[in-house]
Scaffold this motif. Structure first.
Motif, PDB file in Angstrom:
ATOM      1  N   ARG A 173      -7.804  -1.947  -6.132  1.00 60.91           N
ATOM      2  CA  ARG A 173      -8.813  -0.821  -5.690  1.00 60.91           C
ATOM      3  C   ARG A 173      -7.846   0.196  -4.815  1.00 60.91           C
ATOM      4  N   PRO A 174      -8.282   1.411  -4.717  1.00 65.70           N
ATOM      5  CA  PRO A 174      -7.463   2.167  -3.977  1.00 65.70           C
ATOM      6  C   PRO A 174      -7.171   2.079  -2.552  1.00 65.70           C
ATOM      7  N   VAL A 175      -6.236   2.427  -2.055  1.00 69.62           N
ATOM      8  CA  VAL A 175      -5.844   2.253  -0.813  1.00 69.62           C
ATOM      9  C   VAL A 175      -6.944   2.808   0.279  1.00 69.62           C
ATOM     10  N   TYR A 176      -7.313   3.936  -0.173  1.00 69.31           N
ATOM     11  CA  TYR A 176      -8.349   4.766   0.772  1.00 69.31           C
ATOM     12  C   TYR A 176      -9.583   3.919   0.682  1.00 69.31           C
ATOM     13  N   ASP A 177      -9.595   2.842  -0.156  1.00 61.88           N
ATOM     14  CA  ASP A 177     -11.168   2.147  -0.097  1.00 61.88           C
ATOM     15  C   ASP A 177     -10.786   0.594   0.492  1.00 61.88           C
ATOM     16  N   GLY A 178      -9.760   0.382   1.070  1.00 61.54           N
ATOM     17  CA  GLY A 178      -9.318  -0.613   1.498  1.00 61.54           C
ATOM     18  C   GLY A 178      -8.370  -1.824   0.710  1.00 61.54           C
ATOM     19  N   VAL A 218       3.800   5.874  -5.489  1.00 62.42           N
ATOM     20  CA  VAL A 218       4.092   5.932  -6.767  1.00 62.42           C
ATOM     21  C   VAL A 218       3.147   6.850  -7.588  1.00 62.42           C
ATOM     22  N   HIS A 219       2.089   6.641  -7.033  1.00 64.60           N
ATOM     23  CA  HIS A 219       0.936   7.448  -7.743  1.00 64.60           C
ATOM     24  C   HIS A 219       0.879   8.750  -7.533  1.00 64.60           C
ATOM     25  N   GLU A 220       1.148   9.140  -6.159  1.00 65.13           N
ATOM     26  CA  GLU A 220       1.409  10.483  -5.698  1.00 65.13           C
ATOM     27  C   GLU A 220       2.331  11.285  -6.312  1.00 65.13           C
ATOM     28  N   ARG A 229       0.854  -1.266   0.093  1.00 62.48           N
ATOM     29  CA  ARG A 229       0.059  -0.151  -0.233  1.00 62.48           C
ATOM     30  C   ARG A 229       0.810   1.316   0.049  1.00 62.48           C
ATOM     31  N   GLU A 230       1.930   1.057   0.815  1.00 57.59           N
ATOM     32  CA  GLU A 230       2.684   2.301   0.796  1.00 57.59           C
ATOM     33  C   GLU A 230       3.579   2.550  -0.519  1.00 57.59           C
TER      34      GLU A 230
END
Length: 750
Positions: A491-496, A469-471, A463-464
C-alpha cells in the motif's frame, strides 16, 4: 637537506602512517631567503629524479630528494598564497592548478603527472550537504572510482566513506600495490577520504588499504566499486559506465507510462550461473551477451513477460546464489563486464522482455574485504550482535538508523535503475528487516524505543526506498518477499503502507502446496486450504510465487512433490500450474519448473534440459507456454488482479468432489473467463455449471489435453447453455471435468 617539513612527519609519510598527507604534500606557502614562495612536495618512491613543470611557461624546476625513500621538494620563488604570483615573471611564477610533476623512473623513462595533492575535491558543498543528510541519491557519481580529467591530466578520483579510519591508501596495479604514495585526503565534515590519481585508466584493479581505528591494516573492496575481479580474487576494477550505447528507447518510454496494476506479468525466475552451461568456460558460466540471446529467445517462445534474476551483484561464494553480496554496485564478473550486463538488459528490452533483479538490503556477509567493520568500527552494521548479526545466516545486519547507510542502500537501488535500466527490484527477506526478534529467542534482541518488536528504522528505510524508486523511475516495480501478515506492504506510503508495488503471496503458496501434497481422497477435507486465499487476496497486490525456495534444501522439485503414480504426478503438476495461472495475482515460476524437473535445483547443475527428450516433460513445457499465452490474450486474467471485482466464486462448496468453479473478470469490455478445476483423478461427467449469459461457451484451455501429456478428456469445442438455472444463476452449461484438470471457458457471440 634543509626543509621546513618536520622530519618525523616525513618518516610517518614514508611508512604509511601519516593521517593527513596534504599537510606536507602538494603546494604549500613557505618563507625562502626572506621572501614568500611555494614549496611543491611529492612522495615518488619509484623515481630517480623529479621536476616541477609550469604548464604555461614550460619552466622546469628540479626537485630535491630530501629522503632516499623518494620524498622530493622544489621551492618555487616569487610565488605566494599557494600559487598566486606577486608579479608577472613567467619564468618564476607557478600556479598550483597549472603545474605538473615530471619524474624519471628507475628505468629512465620520463613521465608527466598531475600532482594528486594539488587537485580540488570532486565534491561540491551541495554534495557534502546531501551526504550529511543521507539524501545523496546519486552518490555513485561521487564516491568510488570516478574517471576524471583535471586540466590535461586523465585519471581516476577515488573516494570512500571511512570516518573512523586513521589512514586510507589507494593501492592497485598502477602503483605496485604500494599505497604510500597515494594516501587519501580526509574531508572531516563527511568522513570521506579522497584522492585523484593521474594516469589510472579503466580496467585497472584497486583496493582501499585502511589503517583502522584499532591500528590494524586491512585491504577493502570499494563499497561503490562498479566491477570486481572474478572470485576468489577480490579487487575492484575501475570501470567507465558511460560508453555503452543503449537501443531500448521504445521500451523505456512505454515503461514510464505503464500501470503495473493492470498489465500481464508472467515472470521467469532464473539463476544465470546455472540456467544453461557452456562447455569450455569457467565453471560452465555463459557470458551476459550469450545469455541475453538464449534467454530472450526462450522467454519469447514461452510467452514470459519478465525474467527475475537471482542476485547478480558481486558475491564471493557461488553457493550463496548471490544472496551474500559484497559488491553492491558491481554486476558479478562471472558472466562478464558491466557493459556486457548492459547489453544483456538492452537486448531483452529490445525483445520486449522486462528484467527484475533480486536486491538484498537485509544483510551482508562477514568476508574480510567487504563492509563488515569497514574502518575498524561498526560502520555499516550495528555494533551489538543482538541487532547487528543474523543468527541463522551468519551475516551482518545494516544499521538502518544511520543516514549514511540508508543513503548507500537507496542510492544503490536507484543506481541499477539508472545505469542498467532495470525494470524491477525484488527485495529479499523483508520480514527479517521488519522484526527485531526475527529468528531470535527472548533476551537475544533489543526492543524499539516503545518496547515493541518492530524495527522502526528499517520501516522508514523501506518507505524511503519505495518512494525514491517510484518517484525517480515511473513504471519500475518493487516486490517484497514478506512472509508474515504485516499490513500494507503493497500500500502507498502516504496511506501508511510500505510502498511496494507487489508482495509475494507466501500464504497462498504454502497452503496450495500443502493441499497438493495430499492424496486426492483426502483433499475434500481440506478444501479450505484452497478457498482461504480469497479471504485476503485483495488486501495486498499479490504475486504468486513458485520460486527457487520451494525446490531446494531437501524439498525436492515440484514434480517430485506431487502425489500419486507417474501419470498422477504429471497431472497434478499441470493442475497446480493451471490453478495458479487462473488465480488472481501476477505469476512467478522458477526455472526448471516448466520442464517438470525431477531433482531439486542445484546451483552447480541447473535445469535438466535433457528431460525435453521425453514427451511428458515437453507437455509440461507446452502447458506453461500456453498458460502464459492465455494470460496475454485474455485481459480478464490480469486487468483486475488486485480487485475483488476481478474474481467471483461460482461454486467453492463442493468439497465432496474437490472441485472449484470461479469467474475471472477484466475491465469493462473484457470477456470474463469461467474456470472449472477438478482436484481428483475421477472424471466428472455432465457436471452442471451456472452461468449468467446464454450462448456458446468455448473451451479455450484444458490442462488434460494430450498436447500436454493428458488423457484428452474435455469439452471440445465447448458447451451451449441449456436454459436451466443453477448455482443461483439464470442459465447453465453441462461439461465434463477432466481428471486432475482445469478447463477454461470463454463465452462466444456465435
Amino acid at each position: 637537506m634543509q626543509t621546513q617539513v618536520n622530519l618525523s612527519e616525513i618518516g610517518r609519510l614514508i611508512d604509511g602512517h601519516l593521517e593527513n598527507p596534504s599537510s606536507i604534500l602538494g603546494p604549500h606557502p613557505v618563507e625562502y631567503r626572506g621572501e614568500r614562495a611555494v614549496a611543491v612536495r611529492s612522495f615518488l618512491p619509484n623515481a630517480q629524479a623529479a621536476w616541477v613543470i609550469d604548464r604555461a611557461s614550460g619552466t622546469r624546476r628540479p626537485m630535491r630528494k630530501l629522503h632516499p625513500a623518494g620524498f622530493y621538494e622544489a621551492i618555487c620563488e616569487g610565488v605566494v598564497d599557494a600559487g598566486r604570483s606577486t608579479h608577472h615573471d613567467a619564468a618564476t611564477s607557478i600556479d598550483h592548478a597549472t603545474y605538473r610533476i615530471q619524474m624519471a623512473d628507475k628505468t629512465g623513462k620520463v613521465v608527466d603527472i598531475a600532482d594528486p595533492y594539488a587537485v580540488p575535491s570532486i565534491m561540491s558543498d551541495y554534495d557534502r550537504y546531501l551526504l550529511g543528510e543521507g539524501k545523496h541519491y546519486r552518490l555513485y557519481d561521487t564516491l568510488g572510482a570516478q574517471l576524471r580529467t583535471v586540466g590535461d591530466s586523465d585519471g581516476v578520483n577515488f573516494a570512500v566513506w571511512a570516518p573512523n579510519a586513521r589512514v586510507v591508501q589507494v593501492v592497485g596495479d598502477f602503483n605496485g600495490w604500494d599505497g604510500r604514495a597515494h594516501v587519501a585526503k580526509l574531508d572531516q565534515s563527511v568522513g570521506i577520504w579522497e584522492l585523484f590519481i593521474p594516469g589510472v585508466k579503466a580496467g585497472q584493479k584497486y583496493k582501499f588499504r585502511i589503517l583502522d581505528q584499532h591500528g590494524q591494516w586491512v585491504d577493502k573492496t570499494d563499497p561503490v566499486g562498479f566491477a570486481a575481479e572474478l572470485p576468489p580474487l577480490t579487487a575492484s576494477i575501475v570501470s567507465d559506465l558511460g560508453n555503452y550505447q543503449w537501443a531500448d528507447n521504445d521500451w523505456m518510454e512505454s515503461r514510464s507510462e505503464m500501470d503495473p496494476m493492470h498489465v500481464p506479468m508472467n515472470v521467469y525466475e532464473c539463476h544465470l550461473g546455472s540456467w544453461q552451461k557452456g562447455p569450455g568456460r569457467t565453471h560452465g558460466w555463459l557470458d551476459y551477451r550469450d545469455l541475453a540471446h538464449r534467454l530472450a529467445d526462450y522467454c519469447r517462445r514461452m510467452n514470459f513477460t519478465h525474467v527475475e534474476l537471482l542476485p547478480i551483484t558481486e558475491h564471493p561464494f557461488t553457493g550463496s546464489w548471490g544472496y551474500q553480496t559484497v559488491g553492491y554496485f558491481a554486476p558479478t564478473s562471472r558472466h562478464g563486464s558491466p557493459e556486457d550486463f548492459m547489453y544483456f538488459v538492452d537486448y531483452l528490452h529490445q525483445h520486449n522482455i522486462g528484467v527484475i533483479v533480486d536486491w538484498v538490503p537485509a544483510h551482508f556477509p562477514k568476508d574480510g574485504h567487504g563492509l563488515r567493520r569497514f574502518d575498524g568500527s561498526a560502520l555499516y552494521e550495528h555494533a551489538d550482535p543482538r541487532q547487528g548479526e543474523h543468527p541463522d545466516w551468519g551475516t551482518m545486519i545494516f544499521n538502518f538508523g544511520r543516514n549514511e547507510v540508508r543513503n548507500f542502500l537507496v542510492a544503490n537501488a536507484l543506481f541499477w535503475l539508472e545505469k542498467y535500466h532495470i525494470d524491477g527490484l525484488r527485495v529479499d527477506a523483508v520480514a527479517s528487516m521488519l522484526y527485531l526478534d526475527y529468528s531470535r529467542e527472548a533476551g537475544e534482541w533489543i526492543p524499539n524505543q516503545y518496547g515493541g518488536r518492530e524495527n522502526l528504522e528499517a520501516i522508514e528505510f523501506l518507505r524511503e526506498f519505495n518512494v525514491a524508486v517510484h518517484e525517480h523511475h515511473p513504471g519500475v516495480v518493487t516486490v517484497a518477499e514478506e512472509s508474515t501478515a504485516w499490513p500494507g506492504v503493497s500500500r502507498p506510503v502516504y496511506d501508511g503502507g510500505l510502498g511496494f508495488t507487489y508482495k509475494w503471496n507466501m500464504g497462498w503458496m504454502n497452503d496450495t502446496l500443502a493441499y497438493m501434497h495430499r492424496e486426492p481422497v483426502h483433499r475434500g477435507h481440506h478444501q479450505n486450504d484452497l478457498t482461504f486465499s480469497m479471504i485476503y487476496a485483495f488486501t495486498e497486490n499479490f504475486m504468486l510465487p513458485l520460486s527457487h525456495d520451494e525446490v531446494v534444501h531437501g524439498k525436492g522439485a515440484l514434480l517430485s512433490q506431487m502425489t500419486g503414480d507417474m501419470w498422477q504426478k504429471f497431472a497434478n503438476l499441470r493442475l497446480l500450474y493451471s490453478y495458479m495461472w487462473t488465480h488472481p495475482g501476477k505469476k512467478l515460476l522458477f526455472m526448471g519448473g516448466e520442464l517438470g524437473q525431477w531433482n531439486e535445483w542445484n546451483h552447480d547443475d541447473g535445469p535438466d534440459w535433457l528431460l525435453l527428450d521425453f514427451e511428458s516433460h515437453r507437455g509440461i513445457q507446452e502447458l506453461i507456454a500456453d498458460l502464459n499465452r492465455v494470460v496475454l490474450e485474455n485481459p480478464a486474467l490480469y486487468e483486475l488482479d488486485f480487485s475483488s471485482e476481478g474474481f467471483e466464486w461460482v461454486d467453492c462448496m463442493n468439497w465432496e468432489e474437490s472441485t472449484l468453479v470461479y469467474l475471472r473478470k477484466g475491465l469493462e469490455g473484457s470477456e470474463p473467463l469461467l474456470i472449472c478445476a477438478n482436484f481428483t483423478p475421477v472424471v466428472r461427467h455432465d457436471y452442471r455449471v451456472g452461468v449468467d449469459k446464454a450462448g456458446f461457451w468455448k473451451e479455450i484451455f484444458n490442462s488434460d489435453s494430450d498436447r500436454y501429456g493428458g488423457s484428452n478428456v474435455g469439452n471440445y469445442p465447448g458447451a451451449k447453455t441449456t436454459g436451466q438455472a443453477h448455482h443461483g444463476r439464470t442459465d447453465s452449461i453441462q461439461v465434463t471435468l477432466p481428471p486432475l484438470g482445469v478447463t477454461i471457458f470463454r463465452r462466444e457471440e456465435a
